[in-house]
Design an enzyme around this catalytic site. Structure first.
Site, short mmCIF file in Angstrom:
data_model
loop_
_atom_site.label_atom_id
_atom_site.label_comp_id
_atom_site.label_asym_id
_atom_site.label_seq_id
_atom_site.Cartn_x
_atom_site.Cartn_y
_atom_site.Cartn_z
N PHE A 97 0.81 -1.22 0.00
CA PHE A 97 0.00 0.00 0.00
C PHE A 97 0.85 1.27 0.00
CE2 PHE A 97 -3.02 -2.97 2.30
CZ PHE A 97 -3.75 -3.24 1.16
N LYS A 161 -14.89 2.51 8.31
CA LYS A 161 -14.71 2.96 9.67
C LYS A 161 -13.62 2.13 10.35
CE LYS A 161 -17.59 0.29 12.44
NZ LYS A 161 -16.80 -0.89 12.40
N HIS A 191 -22.22 1.17 7.34
CA HIS A 191 -23.15 0.32 6.59
C HIS A 191 -24.54 0.28 7.21
CE1 HIS A 191 -22.12 -2.81 9.53
NE2 HIS A 191 -23.19 -3.46 9.13
N ASP A 248 -15.94 0.47 17.75
CA ASP A 248 -16.38 -0.41 16.66
C ASP A 248 -17.85 -0.22 16.31
OD1 ASP A 248 -16.18 -2.50 14.79
OD2 ASP A 248 -16.92 -3.95 16.25
N HIS A 253 -22.29 3.25 14.36
CA HIS A 253 -23.61 2.69 14.04
C HIS A 253 -24.68 3.19 15.02
CE1 HIS A 253 -21.24 0.28 11.48
NE2 HIS A 253 -21.07 -0.76 12.25
N LYS A 349 -20.98 -8.00 22.27
CA LYS A 349 -20.68 -9.27 21.59
C LYS A 349 -21.02 -10.38 22.56
CE LYS A 349 -18.39 -7.49 18.00
NZ LYS A 349 -18.87 -7.60 16.63
#
Ligand code: BG6
Length: 498
Positions: A97, A161, A191, A248, A253, A349
């Site tokens: 990259f 993200k 998303h 996360d 979100h 989670k």
């Protein structure tokens, strides 16, 4: 809410996926592109170039993609003639990259695919760890690949993200990338905004006057937003150790869900008007001060249970890790509409089930008439099920037929599946397609991201400054640590049973 997904086809385009051999490419990006192709929503010509470090040929890469489609496409089995046609659009470009050489050869390749009659739009998708965002953008910029010469030749960059790690790093990243890109070229993807049920939040609120007139502190007792997942962190140990659940899921979100639930009606449906209203909500959230932060925020980490190993036993996780896999928090939006209405957010989670829901809990009716029959009357609750089992239900109270007349809560239930059949388009399909059409309504603007980091950075700083403070645990498969229940119990409330 917006144009029908079937009414426009984007201009000729090449999508360059950085991180083409990664998990997101396999699970989401390639299936999304294939399904757009299948529906005739991609332009002609159209190309995909996978850019990654691993050495492999175009043929190897195509095979890898074919097997990804077999595993993850929402339409299966893959249609052979369709796949043959799609496969011809796919190429692989091997390079580190950071290597300038790799971008020079990418430029040559892009020029070969293009022609003066059909100039190609460039869509660079950065599905790579955040540390590679700056070198990739810098190298693309140095090769003049980010220059837009006309509406027939645009260059856009989709950034996965997390955008930054905290308020300061997000600002630094923004400052760096805006040397090379204008805001209109930057698509910060979240998303959740591509999910049908999330897009429906605005329609539900602003196309139905019956709910909107009750949508305030006079009628609503509190709001709960839950993003529960039954899965653990799988093979993402490295990522999770760096990020934790607050970065996360919550910072992005969940804040998108919160702003859509809490925002004022925008003046129109233009991207800017919607983003402006979302930012106003974020600016009105009461900041967490170091003094009261622990009263409002609970974190946790899953521990081993009979069925699963604990977080600290997962692959690539430090056995003394302090990364959180659960968050519960209480926040207030200090504006006219929401004054003193608590918003409770919970995400984790290894909870008992996968469920993303928003519960609008209304104030109870005055207990003057039915106290004798039902001493503890429950509130009306509007449950918006984002996923799975997408739908909306309203709990109302009803007289049970018969002379004794007890009162019972019943549900009026709307299910997407029953009413509309299967959802037609996946989140990533919608978002990639919007990006090709240069529509950034469903992407995060920088000030949204920055305001969200402003809110959460003090929490992250506080945790970092107190490395020995308690880290509550919860057995994998339970609803989080006891402290999360205590957070609501302090306010004489409970988490909704999902
Ligand atoms: C991703 C997170 O952004 O969202 C994951 O990185 C999480 O940790 C996922 O599992 C949840 O997405 P969804 O669409 O399954 O709710």
């Amino acid at each position: 809410m917006r144009k029908s997904p079937h009414c426009r086809v984007p201009s000729p385009c090449v999508v360059v996926i950085f991180g083409a051999t990664g998990d997101l490419t396999r699970r989401k990006l390639v299936p999304a592109l294939y399904n757009l192709f299948r529906q005739g929503l991609l332009p002609k010509p159209f190309f995909v170039i996978g850019f990654a470090r691993r050495a492999q040929s175009d043929a190897d890469f195509r095979q890898e993609i074919q097997s990804a489609l077999e595993d993850f496409s929402r339409t299966k089995p893959t249609d052979q003639p369709l796949w043959n046609a799609f496969a011809e659009t796919i190429f692989y470009h091997q390079s580190p990259f950071e290597s300038a050489e790799g971008y020079k050869s990418l430029k040559e390749r892009l020029h070969k695919l293009s022609s003066p009659q059909t100039p190609l739009n460039y869509l660079f998708y950065l599905s790579v760890p955040p540390k590679y965002f700056p070198p990739i953008i810098e190298n693309l910029g140095k090769q003049n690949l980010l220059e837009e010469r006309s509406h027939l030749h645009t260059a856009k960059v989709v950034i996965e993200k997390p955008f930054g790690h905290d308020a300061r790093s997000a600002k630094e990243l923004q400052t760096f990338i805006t040397h090379y890109l204008k805001e209109e070229q930057i698509y910060r993807i979240d998303h959740y905004l591509g999910k049908e049920t999330v897009q429906n939040l605005l329609v539900f609120r602003f196309a139905n006057s019956i709910f909107e007139s009750l949508w305030d502190s006079k009628h609503i007792d509190h709001i709960q937003i839950t993003v529960a997942e039954d899965i653990g962190i799988g093979t993402r140990g490295h990522f999770f150790e760096e990020e934790g659940l607050l970065r996360d899921v919550v910072q992005n979100h969940m804040m998108q869900l919160l702003t859509l639930v809490a925002m004022e009606p925008p003046s129109d449906l233009q991207a800017q008007s919607i983003h402006d209203e979302k930012v106003k909500v974020l600016r009105s959230i009461r900041p967490f001060s170091p003094q009261d932060l622990e009263q409002h925020v609970v974190r946790g980490q899953y521990a081993a249970s009979e069925r699963c190993i604990g977080y600290r036993e997962e692959l690539d996780v430090n056995p003394h890790s302090r990364a959180e896999t659960f968050i519960a928090l209480r926040l207030f939006i200090d504006n006219w509409r929401w004054s003193e209405v608590p918003f409770y957010l919970r995400a984790g989670k290894r909870l008992p089930k996968r469920s993303t829901e928003i519960a609008i809990v209304f104030k109870k009716a005055p207990g003057v008439l039915f106290q004798q029959i039902t001493p503890t009357q429950q509130p009306n609750i509007l449950d918006i099920r984002i996923q799975p089992d997408e739908g909306i239900s309203l709990t109302i109270h009803c007289k049970v037929p018969g002379p004794s007349s007890p009162i019972q809560p019943v549900k009026m239930d709307f299910r997407y599946g029953t009413y509309f059949g299967a959802t037609t388009i996946e989140a990533y399909e919608r978002l990639i397609w919007d990006c090709m059409l240069s529509d950034n309504t469903l992407f995060a603007r920088f000030d949204e991201v920055a305001e969200s980091w402003r809110l959460f950075t003090p929490i992250l700083d506080h945790w970092q400054a107190h490395p020995t403070s308690p880290m509550p645990t919860y057995p994998a498969g339970s609803w989080g640590p006891q402290e999360a229940d205590a957070l609501l119990a302090q306010d004489q409330r409970n988490w909704r049973t999902l």
